[in-house]
Design an enzyme around this catalytic site. Structure first.
Site, PDB file in Angstrom:
ATOM      1  N   GLY A   1       0.843  -1.204   0.000  1.00 43.33           N
ATOM      2  CA  GLY A   1       0.000   0.000   0.000  1.00 43.33           C
ATOM      3  C   GLY A   1       0.873   1.247   0.000  1.00 43.33           C
ATOM      4  O   GLY A   1       1.930   1.252   0.617  1.00 43.33           O
TER       5      GLY A   1
ATOM      6  N   GLN B   1      -6.424   8.433   5.020  1.00 42.28           N
ATOM      7  CA  GLN B   1      -5.264   8.398   5.926  1.00 42.28           C
ATOM      8  C   GLN B   1      -3.952   8.154   5.186  1.00 42.28           C
ATOM      9  O   GLN B   1      -2.874   8.342   5.727  1.00 42.28           O
ATOM     10  CB  GLN B   1      -5.459   7.298   6.984  1.00 42.28           C
ATOM     11  CG  GLN B   1      -6.641   7.548   7.880  1.00 42.28           C
ATOM     12  CD  GLN B   1      -7.156   6.272   8.545  1.00 42.28           C
ATOM     13  OE1 GLN B   1      -6.921   6.038   9.707  1.00 42.28           O
ATOM     14  NE2 GLN B   1      -7.858   5.437   7.799  1.00 42.28           N
TER      15      GLN B   1
ATOM     16  N   ARG C   1       0.485  -4.742  -4.849  1.00 40.74           N
ATOM     17  CA  ARG C   1       0.668  -5.736  -3.786  1.00 40.74           C
ATOM     18  C   ARG C   1       1.145  -7.080  -4.358  1.00 40.74           C
ATOM     19  O   ARG C   1       1.009  -8.119  -3.730  1.00 40.74           O
ATOM     20  CB  ARG C   1      -0.633  -5.927  -3.013  1.00 40.74           C
ATOM     21  CG  ARG C   1      -1.026  -4.699  -2.176  1.00 40.74           C
ATOM     22  CD  ARG C   1      -2.059  -5.068  -1.130  1.00 40.74           C
ATOM     23  NE  ARG C   1      -2.532  -3.919  -0.378  1.00 40.74           N
ATOM     24  CZ  ARG C   1      -1.922  -3.417   0.698  1.00 40.74           C
ATOM     25  NH1 ARG C   1      -0.810  -3.972   1.136  1.00 40.74           N
ATOM     26  NH2 ARG C   1      -2.414  -2.379   1.334  1.00 40.74           N
TER      27      ARG C   1
ATOM     28  N   ASP D   1       0.632   1.802   9.163  1.00 39.25           N
ATOM     29  CA  ASP D   1       0.250   0.964  10.312  1.00 39.25           C
ATOM     30  C   ASP D   1       1.324   0.903  11.397  1.00 39.25           C
ATOM     31  O   ASP D   1       1.040   0.466  12.509  1.00 39.25           O
ATOM     32  CB  ASP D   1      -0.029  -0.474   9.843  1.00 39.25           C
ATOM     33  CG  ASP D   1      -1.230  -0.566   8.930  1.00 39.25           C
ATOM     34  OD1 ASP D   1      -1.933   0.450   8.786  1.00 39.25           O
ATOM     35  OD2 ASP D   1      -1.460  -1.642   8.362  1.00 39.25           O
TER      36      ASP D   1
ATOM     37  N   GLY E   1      -5.772  -0.252  10.078  1.00 36.78           N
ATOM     38  CA  GLY E   1      -4.945  -1.131  10.922  1.00 36.78           C
ATOM     39  C   GLY E   1      -5.663  -2.445  11.151  1.00 36.78           C
ATOM     40  O   GLY E   1      -6.552  -2.524  11.986  1.00 36.78           O
TER      41      GLY E   1
ATOM     42  N   THR F   1       4.906   2.154   6.199  1.00 37.72           N
ATOM     43  CA  THR F   1       3.487   1.807   6.306  1.00 37.72           C
ATOM     44  C   THR F   1       2.833   2.741   7.317  1.00 37.72           C
ATOM     45  O   THR F   1       3.449   3.095   8.321  1.00 37.72           O
ATOM     46  CB  THR F   1       3.223   0.351   6.759  1.00 37.72           C
ATOM     47  OG1 THR F   1       1.860   0.237   7.177  1.00 37.72           O
ATOM     48  CG2 THR F   1       4.086  -0.101   7.915  1.00 37.72           C
TER      49      THR F   1
ATOM     50  N   ARG G   1     -23.608   7.302  14.905  1.00 39.65           N
ATOM     51  CA  ARG G   1     -23.198   7.560  13.527  1.00 39.65           C
ATOM     52  C   ARG G   1     -21.805   6.958  13.321  1.00 39.65           C
ATOM     53  O   ARG G   1     -21.067   6.734  14.282  1.00 39.65           O
ATOM     54  CB  ARG G   1     -23.118   9.065  13.243  1.00 39.65           C
ATOM     55  CG  ARG G   1     -24.461   9.757  13.202  1.00 39.65           C
ATOM     56  CD  ARG G   1     -25.254   9.372  11.958  1.00 39.65           C
ATOM     57  NE  ARG G   1     -26.490  10.118  11.818  1.00 39.65           N
ATOM     58  CZ  ARG G   1     -27.657   9.755  12.332  1.00 39.65           C
ATOM     59  NH1 ARG G   1     -27.751   8.650  13.047  1.00 39.65           N
ATOM     60  NH2 ARG G   1     -28.746  10.488  12.133  1.00 39.65           N
TER      61      ARG G   1
ATOM     62  N   GLY H   1       4.955  -7.225   4.162  1.00 38.28           N
ATOM     63  CA  GLY H   1       4.930  -8.128   3.007  1.00 38.28           C
ATOM     64  C   GLY H   1       6.132  -7.898   2.107  1.00 38.28           C
ATOM     65  O   GLY H   1       6.726  -8.850   1.577  1.00 38.28           O
ATOM     66  N   THR H   2       6.492  -6.639   1.945  1.00 38.00           N
ATOM     67  CA  THR H   2       7.626  -6.300   1.072  1.00 38.00           C
ATOM     68  C   THR H   2       8.945  -6.812   1.666  1.00 38.00           C
ATOM     69  O   THR H   2       9.834  -7.264   0.929  1.00 38.00           O
ATOM     70  CB  THR H   2       7.687  -4.771   0.865  1.00 38.00           C
ATOM     71  OG1 THR H   2       6.424  -4.356   0.342  1.00 38.00           O
ATOM     72  CG2 THR H   2       8.800  -4.367  -0.087  1.00 38.00           C
TER      73      THR H   2
HETATM   74  O1  F6P Z   1      -1.037  -1.749   5.117  1.00 41.96           O
HETATM   75  C1  F6P Z   1      -1.452  -0.453   5.045  1.00 41.96           C
HETATM   76  C2  F6P Z   1      -2.934  -0.358   4.896  1.00 41.96           C
HETATM   77  O2  F6P Z   1      -3.222   0.989   4.680  1.00 41.96           O
HETATM   78  C3  F6P Z   1      -3.766  -0.921   6.046  1.00 41.96           C
HETATM   79  O3  F6P Z   1      -3.869  -0.070   7.136  1.00 41.96           O
HETATM   80  C4  F6P Z   1      -5.080  -1.176   5.390  1.00 41.96           C
HETATM   81  O4  F6P Z   1      -5.806  -2.121   6.081  1.00 41.96           O
HETATM   82  C5  F6P Z   1      -4.659  -1.655   4.043  1.00 41.96           C
HETATM   83  O5  F6P Z   1      -3.399  -1.081   3.781  1.00 41.96           O
HETATM   84  C6  F6P Z   1      -5.612  -1.295   2.935  1.00 41.96           C
HETATM   85  O6  F6P Z   1      -5.170  -1.890   1.769  1.00 41.96           O
HETATM   86  P1  F6P Z   1      -5.602  -1.539   0.278  1.00 41.96           P
HETATM   87  O7  F6P Z   1      -4.686  -0.502  -0.229  1.00 41.96           O
HETATM   88  O8  F6P Z   1      -5.404  -2.810  -0.440  1.00 41.96           O
HETATM   89  O9  F6P Z   1      -7.009  -1.057   0.309  1.00 41.96           O
END
Ligand code: F6P
Length: 385
Positions: free
Chosen positions: A12, A311, A74, A135, A178, A133, A303, A112-113
């Site tokens: 990502g 983000q 990915r 995260d 996350g 990341t 809500r 992953g990378t």
């Molecule tokens: O790994 C980073 C991240 O932004 C995570 O927080 C989120 O769950 C995921 O990627 C979303 O992935 P995608 O880009 O495949 O929607």
């Protein structure tokens, strides 16, 4: 002799990727006279030999840009969707590396990378990785670039939700990214003053959350903000997840024992199953169910706000630009020294090369005694337990 450096961004996207490319490229070219070539869209572009020359001009004016000028994906070298099938493309990647006479491949990415880069290192390629990341869950580094920017965005969102929740006496559930690590929800929740923070590391009891909200509403606080990580689980869901993970692990071991099976499945062209380590293993939107449950249990209107990819977008924060530049320039120095097979970790004010085998297969989650959790509890935040 001048070194040839290949670079890609994978997984990502994350604010600060361009700052890291610039830090790496400018110092590699300016200080050491290296040649830098970029590959488009992560390991897929490397497999397809889709390149872009990263010279002074290409690296200029990108420090403040969000996203990645190289594009990302990915895709995994050993399980890539090609022509409707999932194939091991490692050999083609090695061929591209050799064709360009690269001395090293630099991979910018998350967990992953790191794993994919290590896979290539085991094929004999020189690799170095940088941890990115939003995260903040890459092991063996103090932090990752992208996190600080996302933290700022999520905090501002929680700030803004306060006045509207207050005006209408509502519960607002704010879903933060996350899946397996709660750094972002916890950090933004503490900084934004959320009343409840739910993270994957602490399975929650919805009744306890409802009780905390009801207690607030019986006082003069007739609104509540719930910051929930997209991967937060109720106690029951967590138990089910544990069981599923154990079954998946046992299945993997069974297959490994039989040998060759996995390869056969890839060649059969069946779509890859999402692994336990996948970042996108569950769709967002868990917050919707949670909000409904809280409305029912508390009688308060609720809500939902899902922050999602907001983000990840836009201008990187000063801290992320600084961190990315620091890691990128340290990386160039490691290339010059021929120090390969490592991730450039952030360590205090400096950096540290960490062998890739110490990074892969691990995830940095929030420990139960982490000071951020202690601070949250100390100011009366409910953590769902
Ligand atoms: O790994 C980073 C991240 O932004 C995570 O927080 C989120 O769950 C995921 O990627 C979303 O992935 P995608 O880009 O495949 O929607």
């Amino acid at each position: 002799m001048a070194k040839y450096v290949g670079v890609l961004t994978a997984g990502g996207d994350s604010p600060g990727l361009n700052a890291a490319l610039r830090g790496l490229g400018k110092s590699a070219i300016g200080l050491y006279g290296m040649q830098v070539i970029g590959f488009r869209e992560g390991f897929r572009g490397l497999m397809q030999n889709r390149t872009v020359m990263l010279d002074e001009a290409a690296l200029s004016g990108i420090l403040t840009k969000g996203g990645t000028i190289l594009g990302t994906s990915r895709d995994k070298p050993n399980a890539m969707a090609v022509g409707g099938k999932v194939l091991d493309m490692t050999n083609m990647i090695v061929e591209t590396y050799r064709r360009h006479h690269l001395d090293v491949l630099i991979c910018l990415g998350g967990g992953g990378t790191q794993k994919n880069a290590y896979h290539l290192a085991k094929q004999g390629l020189n690799v170095i990785t940088l941890p990115k990341t939003i995260d903040n869950d890459v092991a063996m580094t103090d932090t990752t670039f992208g996190f600080d920017t996302a933290l700022g965005i999520a905090t501002e969102a929680i700030d803004r939700l306060h006045s509207t929740a207050h005006s209408h006496h509502r519960i607002i559930v704010c879903e933060v990214m996350g899946h397996r690590a709660g750094w972002l929800a916890l950090g933004a929740g503490v900084a934004g003053g959320a009343d409840v923070i739910l993270i994957p590391e602490i399975p929650y009891d919805v009744k306890k959350v409802a009780e905390a909200i009801t207690r607030r509403s019986r006082g003069d606080k007739r609104f509540s903000i719930v910051a929930v990580a997209e991967g937060a689980l109720s106690r029951q869901e967590a138990a089910e997840r544990r069981k599923a993970d154990e079954e998946r692990k046992a299945e993997k071991e069974r297959k490994a024992e039989k040998g060759g099976k996995k390869e056969k499945r890839k060649k059969d062209g069946k779509p890859p199953k999402r692994s336990a380590e996948s970042d996108s293993e569950r769709p967002t939107g868990h917050a919707l169910t949670l909000a409904e449950q809280l409305e029912e249990l508390t009688g308060l209107e609720s809500r939902v706000t899902i922050l999602g990819h907001l983000q990840r977008g836009g201008t990187p924060s000063a801290a992320d630009r600084f961190l990315a530049t620091r890691l990128g320039t340290a990386c160039a120095q490691l290339i010059q020294e021929g120090h390969y097979g490592v991730m450039v970790a952030a360590r205090g004010d400096g950096t540290e090369p960490v062998p890739l085998e110490e990074v892969v297969g691990k995830r940095k989650t929030v420990p139960e005694d982490h000071p951020w959790l202690e601070s949250a509890r100390a100011v009366g935040t409910n953590l769902g337990d």
